[in-house]
Write a protein that holds these residues in place. Sequence first.
Motif, PDB file in Angstrom:
ATOM      1  N   LYS A 357       0.850  -1.187   0.000  1.00  0.00           N
ATOM      2  CA  LYS A 357       0.000   0.000   0.000  1.00  0.00           C
ATOM      3  C   LYS A 357       0.888   1.240   0.000  1.00  0.00           C
ATOM      4  N   THR A 358       0.475   2.253  -0.750  1.00  0.00           N
ATOM      5  CA  THR A 358       1.201   3.522  -0.788  1.00  0.00           C
ATOM      6  C   THR A 358       0.201   4.670  -0.752  1.00  0.00           C
ATOM      7  N   TYR A 359       0.694   5.848  -0.428  1.00  0.00           N
ATOM      8  CA  TYR A 359      -0.107   7.060  -0.582  1.00  0.00           C
ATOM      9  C   TYR A 359       0.010   7.510  -2.035  1.00  0.00           C
ATOM     10  N   TRP A 360      -1.116   7.683  -2.710  1.00  0.00           N
ATOM     11  CA  TRP A 360      -1.110   8.101  -4.110  1.00  0.00           C
ATOM     12  C   TRP A 360      -1.066   9.619  -4.165  1.00  0.00           C
ATOM     13  N   SER A 371     -13.393  22.561  -8.708  1.00  0.00           N
ATOM     14  CA  SER A 371     -14.222  21.402  -9.042  1.00  0.00           C
ATOM     15  C   SER A 371     -13.450  20.100  -8.815  1.00  0.00           C
ATOM     16  N   GLU A 372     -12.150  20.096  -9.111  1.00  0.00           N
ATOM     17  CA  GLU A 372     -11.336  18.899  -8.880  1.00  0.00           C
ATOM     18  C   GLU A 372     -11.185  18.629  -7.385  1.00  0.00           C
ATOM     19  N   LEU A 373     -10.992  19.676  -6.605  1.00  0.00           N
ATOM     20  CA  LEU A 373     -10.868  19.525  -5.159  1.00  0.00           C
ATOM     21  C   LEU A 373     -12.148  18.989  -4.540  1.00  0.00           C
ATOM     22  N   VAL A 374     -13.277  19.533  -4.963  1.00  0.00           N
ATOM     23  CA  VAL A 374     -14.570  19.109  -4.411  1.00  0.00           C
ATOM     24  C   VAL A 374     -14.881  17.674  -4.807  1.00  0.00           C
ATOM     25  N   ALA A 375     -14.676  17.334  -6.074  1.00  0.00           N
ATOM     26  CA  ALA A 375     -15.036  16.006  -6.575  1.00  0.00           C
ATOM     27  C   ALA A 375     -14.213  14.901  -5.929  1.00  0.00           C
ATOM     28  N   THR A 376     -12.973  15.192  -5.549  1.00  0.00           N
ATOM     29  CA  THR A 376     -12.080  14.149  -5.024  1.00  0.00           C
ATOM     30  C   THR A 376     -11.886  14.225  -3.514  1.00  0.00           C
ATOM     31  N   SER A 377     -12.643  15.078  -2.837  1.00  0.00           N
ATOM     32  CA  SER A 377     -12.385  15.345  -1.415  1.00  0.00           C
ATOM     33  C   SER A 377     -12.581  14.122  -0.519  1.00  0.00           C
ATOM     34  N   SER A 378     -13.382  13.150  -0.949  1.00  0.00           N
ATOM     35  CA  SER A 378     -13.569  11.957  -0.113  1.00  0.00           C
ATOM     36  C   SER A 378     -12.394  11.000  -0.222  1.00  0.00           C
ATOM     37  N   HIS A 379     -11.533  11.193  -1.226  1.00  0.00           N
ATOM     38  CA  HIS A 379     -10.391  10.302  -1.435  1.00  0.00           C
ATOM     39  C   HIS A 379      -9.048  11.009  -1.288  1.00  0.00           C
ATOM     40  N   LEU A 380      -9.002  12.280  -1.714  1.00  0.00           N
ATOM     41  CA  LEU A 380      -7.728  13.000  -1.761  1.00  0.00           C
ATOM     42  C   LEU A 380      -7.745  14.201  -0.838  1.00  0.00           C
ATOM     43  N   ILE A 392      -5.988  10.243   1.157  1.00  0.00           N
ATOM     44  CA  ILE A 392      -6.153  10.361   2.611  1.00  0.00           C
ATOM     45  C   ILE A 392      -5.585   9.145   3.320  1.00  0.00           C
ATOM     46  N   LYS A 393      -5.798   7.981   2.735  1.00  0.00           N
ATOM     47  CA  LYS A 393      -5.258   6.733   3.268  1.00  0.00           C
ATOM     48  C   LYS A 393      -4.431   6.049   2.191  1.00  0.00           C
ATOM     49  N   PRO A 394      -3.472   5.215   2.595  1.00  0.00           N
ATOM     50  CA  PRO A 394      -2.726   4.476   1.566  1.00  0.00           C
ATOM     51  C   PRO A 394      -3.651   3.511   0.828  1.00  0.00           C
ATOM     52  N   LYS A 395      -3.351   3.295  -0.433  1.00  0.00           N
ATOM     53  CA  LYS A 395      -4.182   2.439  -1.288  1.00  0.00           C
ATOM     54  C   LYS A 395      -3.310   1.341  -1.875  1.00  0.00           C
ATOM     55  N   ALA A 396      -3.860   0.132  -1.966  1.00  0.00           N
ATOM     56  CA  ALA A 396      -3.101  -1.022  -2.427  1.00  0.00           C
ATOM     57  C   ALA A 396      -2.781  -0.916  -3.916  1.00  0.00           C
ATOM     58  N   LEU A 397      -1.599  -1.394  -4.273  1.00  0.00           N
ATOM     59  CA  LEU A 397      -1.202  -1.501  -5.664  1.00  0.00           C
ATOM     60  C   LEU A 397      -1.619  -2.874  -6.189  1.00  0.00           C
ATOM     61  N   THR A 398      -2.225  -2.905  -7.365  1.00  0.00           N
ATOM     62  CA  THR A 398      -2.734  -4.150  -7.927  1.00  0.00           C
ATOM     63  C   THR A 398      -2.464  -4.202  -9.426  1.00  0.00           C
ATOM     64  N   GLU A 399      -2.283  -5.418  -9.950  1.00  0.00           N
ATOM     65  CA  GLU A 399      -2.098  -5.564 -11.389  1.00  0.00           C
ATOM     66  C   GLU A 399      -3.388  -5.229 -12.125  1.00  0.00           C
ATOM     67  N   LEU A 401      -6.230  -2.976 -12.308  1.00  0.00           N
ATOM     68  CA  LEU A 401      -6.356  -1.623 -11.769  1.00  0.00           C
ATOM     69  C   LEU A 401      -7.661  -1.449 -11.017  1.00  0.00           C
ATOM     70  N   VAL A 402      -7.542  -1.072  -9.753  1.00  0.00           N
ATOM     71  CA  VAL A 402      -8.703  -0.838  -8.892  1.00  0.00           C
ATOM     72  C   VAL A 402      -8.750   0.652  -8.590  1.00  0.00           C
ATOM     73  N   PRO A 403      -9.649   1.406  -9.223  1.00  0.00           N
ATOM     74  CA  PRO A 403      -9.620   2.865  -9.103  1.00  0.00           C
ATOM     75  C   PRO A 403     -10.268   3.374  -7.821  1.00  0.00           C
ATOM     76  N   PHE A 404      -9.948   4.623  -7.482  1.00  0.00           N
ATOM     77  CA  PHE A 404     -10.796   5.368  -6.561  1.00  0.00           C
ATOM     78  C   PHE A 404     -12.125   5.561  -7.280  1.00  0.00           C
ATOM     79  N   GLN A 405     -13.209   5.305  -6.588  1.00  0.00           N
ATOM     80  CA  GLN A 405     -14.489   5.375  -7.291  1.00  0.00           C
ATOM     81  C   GLN A 405     -15.612   5.785  -6.343  1.00  0.00           C
ATOM     82  N   ASN A 406     -16.441   6.721  -6.802  1.00  0.00           N
ATOM     83  CA  ASN A 406     -17.677   7.096  -6.103  1.00  0.00           C
ATOM     84  C   ASN A 406     -18.831   6.519  -6.897  1.00  0.00           C
ATOM     85  N   GLY A 407     -19.437   5.460  -6.372  1.00  0.00           N
ATOM     86  CA  GLY A 407     -20.493   4.822  -7.144  1.00  0.00           C
ATOM     87  C   GLY A 407     -19.940   4.329  -8.466  1.00  0.00           C
ATOM     88  N   THR A 408     -20.471   4.833  -9.572  1.00  0.00           N
ATOM     89  CA  THR A 408     -19.965   4.449 -10.891  1.00  0.00           C
ATOM     90  C   THR A 408     -19.363   5.628 -11.639  1.00  0.00           C
TER      91      THR A 408
END
Length: 442
Positions: A357-360, A371-380, A392-399, A401-408
């Motif tokens: 896991k790393t901080y992205w 708009s970028e700050l508001v849209a990503t505030s729950s993750h970044l 905000i938290k470290p995220k696992a590295l995976t082959e 790709l598992v994105p940061f995602q809000n719903g779809t």
Amino acid sequence: MGSTVFKRLFEIQILHDYFLTAVDGVSFFDNNEVFKKDLLVKKLSNYLYDVNTIFEIEAVGNTKLRLSENKLIFKKTALGFIVGTEVDVVDQAGEIRYKPMYVPKSDTNLTFALKAHIPFFKSITNTSFKPAFPAIFYFTNKGKIEFDETTIPPYKSLPIATPANTHQNGLTYEMGAIVNFGGTIRQALQSTDGSDPTHWEDMDDKRFMTDADRILLPQNFQFVLKKDLNITQLDAVLEDLTSNPIKVINKTSLTPIEHVLFNFTKVDENNPNSADIPSGYYLLKIKLNGGLEVSHSIYLNNDIYSKDYLGIIDIRFDELNSPFSILDATGLLKTKIDVANNKVLHPIFELRLKNRKTYWRYTKNSDFSVSELVATSSHLQAQPQPEVLVSIKPKALTETLVPFQNGTSLILPHPKIASLKVERDKIFSEININQSNRLLSN
């Protein structure tokens, strides 16, 4: 004319969560037994997972001789390797059993070395960058206990990693370290030398490879200390497993000590008649500048240690009457066909590797927009530099790709494997945002 029959004595499966995490981000090891088997079948049939592309696996020490003497067959597989033997087929109370034609002595052990093939292995694997000693990993079936998987339905597995070490005050842990806090398993969110709860997060015990397995050392090795620690006094004691002191090493200096040679060949290396210190398991206790004493479990063995190895897998035939034993109590193979015509498999020992896991950290040439700050505030999280955002938290590295995602809707770019940076107490993955790589992608 009779036919020659070979059966598997045991199997080693090396399972790395970087390659096996699904697109939904769920760890391979959080799934139940049926799901995991199905996923492995799909991965293998589509050539999407092959341990031989990750590791070089080879028999070392006297293992080639032991394999030959006992007429054992060593064969690599996409998941690791198997060892098989020629057998006689016997009927025992309605079961089809297999008796080895050549029975290894109870003190036989088979030793295999692992070398990492891929140059970015440490980047994707949850392992220390700077361990305390030049130790390599040691895995064995000896003394292990079946692991209770808490999936639905539950089942039992045979991982060969050692349970995580108990937390010790005074010991510095790298980001990613997995430690036992009184029965609760936690992973370090940053480099830390204490138990500050903000530096740790709880996690389920999955019996991953940890520093508890990094114990194999030669009988002479250097203990390296950072100069900025200003260590001027070191006291070390080597104890056997019954707490008897074997050797004491004390060193003092007017200037910071940067390294100490631990010579554990003899009790007194200055006396040629001094008693030898045999290979084996020991406890090394170290105290710096008269502070807290920290204990390290170590396994001294010149014969199988090599700094070029990631680790050693040592399978022992003197593990008796347990799920981890190679033969049953009557000397027959564990695999059989029972009275209900069900096939019972050979022991399958698992080596489980957790992905890092790393901080992205996202950067771009200009400031991020509102708009970028508001849209990503729950993750970044915004940084003092307006052109930088960090997860905000470290995220696992995976082959896969598992994105940061809000719903779809919200999908953020992924880091490149080689983009890791260790800065002070955290590990970052760098992601550059430019015209061809937008922060927001729907």
